[in-house]
Design an enzyme around this catalytic site. Sequence first.
Site, PDB file in Angstrom:
ATOM      1  N   ARG A  58       0.849  -1.191   0.000  1.00  0.00           N
ATOM      2  CA  ARG A  58       0.000   0.000   0.000  1.00  0.00           C
ATOM      3  C   ARG A  58       0.883   1.239   0.000  1.00  0.00           C
ATOM      4  NH1 ARG A  58       1.668   1.944   4.044  1.00  0.00           N
ATOM      5  NH2 ARG A  58       0.425   3.803   3.736  1.00  0.00           N
ATOM      6  N   GLY A  59       0.230   2.414  -0.107  1.00  0.00           N
ATOM      7  CA  GLY A  59       0.999   3.657  -0.225  1.00  0.00           C
ATOM      8  C   GLY A  59       1.233   3.906  -1.713  1.00  0.00           C
ATOM      9  N   ARG A  95      -6.688  -0.449  -7.623  1.00  0.00           N
ATOM     10  CA  ARG A  95      -6.991   0.664  -6.704  1.00  0.00           C
ATOM     11  C   ARG A  95      -7.072   1.930  -7.555  1.00  0.00           C
ATOM     12  NH1 ARG A  95      -4.151   1.295  -1.007  1.00  0.00           N
ATOM     13  NH2 ARG A  95      -6.160   2.276  -0.550  1.00  0.00           N
ATOM     14  N   GLN A 204      -3.279   3.130   9.735  1.00  0.00           N
ATOM     15  CA  GLN A 204      -1.911   3.108   9.190  1.00  0.00           C
ATOM     16  C   GLN A 204      -0.954   3.923  10.047  1.00  0.00           C
ATOM     17  OE1 GLN A 204      -4.672   3.645   7.344  1.00  0.00           O
ATOM     18  NE2 GLN A 204      -4.404   3.032   5.217  1.00  0.00           N
ATOM     19  N   ASP A 245      -1.719  10.828  -2.567  1.00  0.00           N
ATOM     20  CA  ASP A 245      -1.999   9.754  -3.534  1.00  0.00           C
ATOM     21  C   ASP A 245      -2.167  10.300  -4.936  1.00  0.00           C
ATOM     22  OD1 ASP A 245      -2.984   8.765  -0.753  1.00  0.00           O
ATOM     23  OD2 ASP A 245      -2.557   7.008  -1.999  1.00  0.00           O
ATOM     24  N   LYS A 256      -5.017  10.409   2.296  1.00  0.00           N
ATOM     25  CA  LYS A 256      -5.847   9.571   3.173  1.00  0.00           C
ATOM     26  C   LYS A 256      -6.961  10.376   3.835  1.00  0.00           C
ATOM     27  CE  LYS A 256      -5.662   6.031   3.579  1.00  0.00           C
ATOM     28  NZ  LYS A 256      -6.556   5.137   2.796  1.00  0.00           N
TER      29      LYS A 256
HETATM   30  O1  MRU Z   1      -4.760   3.492   1.609  1.00  0.00           O
HETATM   31  P1  MRU Z   1      -3.269   3.644   1.711  1.00  0.00           P
HETATM   32  O2  MRU Z   1      -2.689   3.147   2.988  1.00  0.00           O
HETATM   33  O3  MRU Z   1      -2.571   3.089   0.494  1.00  0.00           O
HETATM   34  O4  MRU Z   1      -3.065   5.217   1.686  1.00  0.00           O
HETATM   35  C1  MRU Z   1      -1.792   5.757   1.804  1.00  0.00           C
HETATM   36  C2  MRU Z   1      -1.788   7.220   1.921  1.00  0.00           C
HETATM   37  O5  MRU Z   1      -2.806   7.866   1.925  1.00  0.00           O
HETATM   38  C3  MRU Z   1      -0.446   7.881   1.928  1.00  0.00           C
HETATM   39  O6  MRU Z   1      -0.484   9.054   2.672  1.00  0.00           O
HETATM   40  C4  MRU Z   1      -0.080   8.218   0.487  1.00  0.00           C
HETATM   41  O7  MRU Z   1      -0.169   7.075  -0.329  1.00  0.00           O
HETATM   42  C5  MRU Z   1       1.270   8.789   0.382  1.00  0.00           C
HETATM   43  S1  MRU Z   1       2.465   7.539   0.554  1.00  0.00           S
HETATM   44  C6  MRU Z   1       4.021   8.119   0.372  1.00  0.00           C
END
Ligand code: MRU
Length: 366
Positions: A58-59, A95, A204, A245, A256
């Site tokens: 993820r991320g 995603r 997270q 994202d 997020k």
């Molecule tokens: O749903 P996730 O855990 O994939 O979301 C991650 C985030 O929102 C992070 O802040 C974003 O991807 C930046 S990661 C460097």
Amino acid sequence: MLVNQQSFRTIWPNIAVDKVIATSVSIIDQTQLPHQFKIITVDHLDSMVKCIKTMQVRGAPLIGAAAAYGIALATLKSTVQQDLELAAAKLIASRPTAVNLQWAVQRMMPILLALNPADRIEAAWQEAANICNEDVAQNQAIGRHGLAIIQNQYQHKTFNILTHCNAGWLATVDYGTALAPIYAAHDAGLNVHVWVDETRPRNQGASLTAWELGQHGVPHTVISDNAGGHLMQHGQVDMVIVGADRVTAAGDVCNKIGTYLKALAAFDNQIPFYAAVPSPTIDWTIEDGLHEIEIEERNYDEVAIMRGRGADGNVLEVNILPSGPQAAATGVANPAFDVTPARLVTGIITEAGVFQPEHLMSIRHN
Ligand code: MRU
């Protein structure tokens, strides 16, 4: 980054001795953290799609790298154009919000399709590795630029930075985005302390950010998602740094769910609010984040079910919603991201430097 003093990336190919091409990819299963550090092997495109959907990886930058390796895994089964296009479509659909995923796939595909099918396997593994190495370099540069901002405001007392979700090394191939300046500041001997939003519903912050900051020895405190505004009103937050994202050409920051509320509170308290963003996270095709970014709606179980360690040390899941005859009356919604308008963003920290949102376009013109 260090895990129990051993250096790791979040994703890597498994290449047999004397071979050029890998047969599988290893990832850290992030659904098991912080309770268990588990590495799993992914050897099929469909398994990689599943890992992305279930958030074992993820991320935004990391799912871009995972998608690139997903294409590389697909080439092991077939190098026929139609099959690769099907693989690309599956990965892009896994995603919807983080633009890095489609960016990585769209970077891989033309390179592969321009080659003879026989040459596509090696090229795919090479390009996926290039994407990973570039991510690491971009995040290191973000760390340097972010460190300069922190140094500028540092007054030789504890410098409190609030972050949301996990935009650390676990969310990237290494170093992280929002956490890269924090690691750089800590390593430079600055007295930084991080307020870590728990980040419901998947936590997270509490599970991943707290774990990786702990591994690196950075002082931090986990807070409930609702505590940030109060801390800001009482002068306990010097800066907010989050990841993203997808960022639009006009500087709207999608991150997020809950990020927007932190930006509003920071704005009201004149606290600088930065987004740390490698260039593959910028979607140059759109301007209006609120209306043009698809926000992922995830499974309701993520809101209903909490996972954690019981008193006996075993991991267990509990449902926190009403049960019994009235349970059906309770609706659940789970939007996974929100958009912070550019007007609330002090600056965007990229590998090319720090930009006011309205000047982000100048990266493109350089
Ligand atoms: O749903 P996730 O855990 O994939 O979301 C991650 C985030 O929102 C992070 O802040 C974003 O991807 C930046 S990661 C460097």
